[in-house]
Design a protein around this motif. Structure first.
Motif, PDB file in Angstrom:
ATOM      1  N   ARG A   7      -9.945   3.058  -2.021  1.00  0.00           N
ATOM      2  CA  ARG A   7      -9.909   1.864  -2.874  1.00  0.00           C
ATOM      3  C   ARG A   7      -8.580   1.134  -2.699  1.00  0.00           C
ATOM      4  O   ARG A   7      -8.541  -0.087  -2.596  1.00  0.00           O
ATOM      5  CB  ARG A   7     -10.134   2.259  -4.329  1.00  0.00           C
ATOM      6  CG  ARG A   7      -9.952   1.152  -5.345  1.00  0.00           C
ATOM      7  CD  ARG A   7     -10.854  -0.025  -5.170  1.00  0.00           C
ATOM      8  NE  ARG A   7     -12.201   0.311  -5.557  1.00  0.00           N
ATOM      9  CZ  ARG A   7     -13.203  -0.540  -5.538  1.00  0.00           C
ATOM     10  NH1 ARG A   7     -12.993  -1.787  -5.173  1.00  0.00           N
ATOM     11  NH2 ARG A   7     -14.401  -0.168  -5.860  1.00  0.00           N
ATOM     12  N   ALA A   8      -7.479   1.888  -2.655  1.00  0.00           N
ATOM     13  CA  ALA A   8      -6.166   1.264  -2.473  1.00  0.00           C
ATOM     14  C   ALA A   8      -6.077   0.554  -1.124  1.00  0.00           C
ATOM     15  O   ALA A   8      -5.537  -0.554  -1.035  1.00  0.00           O
ATOM     16  CB  ALA A   8      -5.071   2.320  -2.593  1.00  0.00           C
ATOM     17  N   GLY A  30       2.956   1.690  -3.355  1.00  0.00           N
ATOM     18  CA  GLY A  30       2.150   2.204  -4.468  1.00  0.00           C
ATOM     19  C   GLY A  30       1.918   3.692  -4.361  1.00  0.00           C
ATOM     20  O   GLY A  30       2.021   4.438  -5.338  1.00  0.00           O
ATOM     21  N   ARG A  31       1.589   4.158  -3.154  1.00  0.00           N
ATOM     22  CA  ARG A  31       1.357   5.587  -2.939  1.00  0.00           C
ATOM     23  C   ARG A  31       2.661   6.363  -3.042  1.00  0.00           C
ATOM     24  O   ARG A  31       2.680   7.502  -3.488  1.00  0.00           O
ATOM     25  CB  ARG A  31       0.710   5.834  -1.579  1.00  0.00           C
ATOM     26  CG  ARG A  31      -0.708   5.331  -1.420  1.00  0.00           C
ATOM     27  CD  ARG A  31      -1.378   5.105  -2.675  1.00  0.00           C
ATOM     28  NE  ARG A  31      -2.604   5.839  -2.876  1.00  0.00           N
ATOM     29  CZ  ARG A  31      -3.313   5.696  -3.984  1.00  0.00           C
ATOM     30  NH1 ARG A  31      -2.925   4.895  -4.935  1.00  0.00           N
ATOM     31  NH2 ARG A  31      -4.409   6.365  -4.165  1.00  0.00           N
ATOM     32  N   LEU A  55       0.834  -1.209   0.000  1.00  0.00           N
ATOM     33  CA  LEU A  55       0.000   0.000   0.000  1.00  0.00           C
ATOM     34  C   LEU A  55       0.864   1.251   0.000  1.00  0.00           C
ATOM     35  O   LEU A  55       0.665   2.163  -0.809  1.00  0.00           O
ATOM     36  CB  LEU A  55      -0.938  -0.003   1.208  1.00  0.00           C
ATOM     37  CG  LEU A  55      -1.770   1.260   1.422  1.00  0.00           C
ATOM     38  CD1 LEU A  55      -2.725   1.474   0.264  1.00  0.00           C
ATOM     39  CD2 LEU A  55      -2.522   1.185   2.737  1.00  0.00           C
ATOM     40  N   LYS A 102      -8.975   8.185  -4.183  1.00  0.00           N
ATOM     41  CA  LYS A 102      -8.433   6.894  -4.599  1.00  0.00           C
ATOM     42  C   LYS A 102      -7.804   6.117  -3.441  1.00  0.00           C
ATOM     43  O   LYS A 102      -7.575   4.918  -3.557  1.00  0.00           O
ATOM     44  CB  LYS A 102      -7.395   7.111  -5.689  1.00  0.00           C
ATOM     45  CG  LYS A 102      -7.992   7.745  -6.930  1.00  0.00           C
ATOM     46  CD  LYS A 102      -6.924   8.049  -7.939  1.00  0.00           C
ATOM     47  CE  LYS A 102      -7.532   8.775  -9.109  1.00  0.00           C
ATOM     48  NZ  LYS A 102      -7.050  10.114  -9.253  1.00  0.00           N
ATOM     49  N   GLU A 120      -8.195  -2.681  -1.331  1.00  0.00           N
ATOM     50  CA  GLU A 120      -7.511  -3.695  -2.129  1.00  0.00           C
ATOM     51  C   GLU A 120      -6.355  -4.318  -1.345  1.00  0.00           C
ATOM     52  O   GLU A 120      -6.111  -5.521  -1.440  1.00  0.00           O
ATOM     53  CB  GLU A 120      -7.019  -3.093  -3.440  1.00  0.00           C
ATOM     54  CG  GLU A 120      -8.146  -2.818  -4.413  1.00  0.00           C
ATOM     55  CD  GLU A 120      -7.695  -2.112  -5.667  1.00  0.00           C
ATOM     56  OE1 GLU A 120      -6.507  -1.711  -5.764  1.00  0.00           O
ATOM     57  OE2 GLU A 120      -8.534  -1.940  -6.567  1.00  0.00           O
ATOM     58  N   SER A 121      -5.674  -3.516  -0.547  1.00  0.00           N
ATOM     59  CA  SER A 121      -4.604  -4.027   0.287  1.00  0.00           C
ATOM     60  C   SER A 121      -5.151  -4.980   1.351  1.00  0.00           C
ATOM     61  O   SER A 121      -4.569  -6.035   1.606  1.00  0.00           O
ATOM     62  CB  SER A 121      -3.864  -2.859   0.952  1.00  0.00           C
ATOM     63  OG  SER A 121      -2.874  -3.329   1.825  1.00  0.00           O
TER      64      SER A 121
END
Length: 148
Positions: free
Chosen positions: A97-98, A67-68, A64, A94, A101-102
């Motif tokens: 959602r991230a 990605g950020r 997580l 966003k 998903e994590s």
């Protein structure tokens, strides 16, 4: 691997009965702020006054945050610093959602879908259960994730 602050905030924002995120917009700001805080604590970013600076672009090992971190690096466009509020404004929609998903990738939550007219619509979410069959104490009844 411990659950990140942003993921904890996302779990707390979920309704226990319906599995739908409550006050999604407010949760998005909190999740995006939690990600920035985690990056600062990991030594990858720095906040000085109103400005956000990327201090170390190397990955943290947390998907997580990594990605950020990559998005933040691209957003800075080689600049030394930009306003924190600009990043939070860009990322808050966003970030939820991230975070979900994590959580799905970790197996903490799973998505439940309902089929209508050959289309899948997310209608609710349930807790992931460990092998013992008992629900994990810190996980609400709900969450969302994408299935490939």
């Amino acid at each position: 691997m411990p659950i990140a602050l942003a993921e904890e905030i996302m779990l707390l924002s979920l309704d226990d009965e319906s599995g739908v995120p409550e006050r999604r917009q407010a949760a998005g700001w909190a999740v995006a702020g939690g990600i920035v805080l985690e990056l600062v604590l990991a030594g990858r970013a720095s906040v000085e006054g109103k400005y956000l600076t990327l201090t170390d672009p190397t990955p943290t090992g947390e998907p997580l945050l990594d990605g950020r971190l990559a998005l933040l690096d691209a957003w800075l466009h080689g600049r030394d610093k930009r306003r924190v509020t600009h990043w939070l404004t860009r990322d808050h929609a966003k970030a939820t959602r991230a975070a979900m998903e994590s959580l799905c990738a970790r197996g903490v939550v799973v998505e439940q879908q309902h089929m209508t007219r050959a289309r899948r619509w997310p209608t609710g979410w349930r807790k992931s259960r460990p092998a013992s069959g008992r629900p994990r104490a810190y996980v609400p009844r709900s969450a969302i994730c994408r299935r490939p």
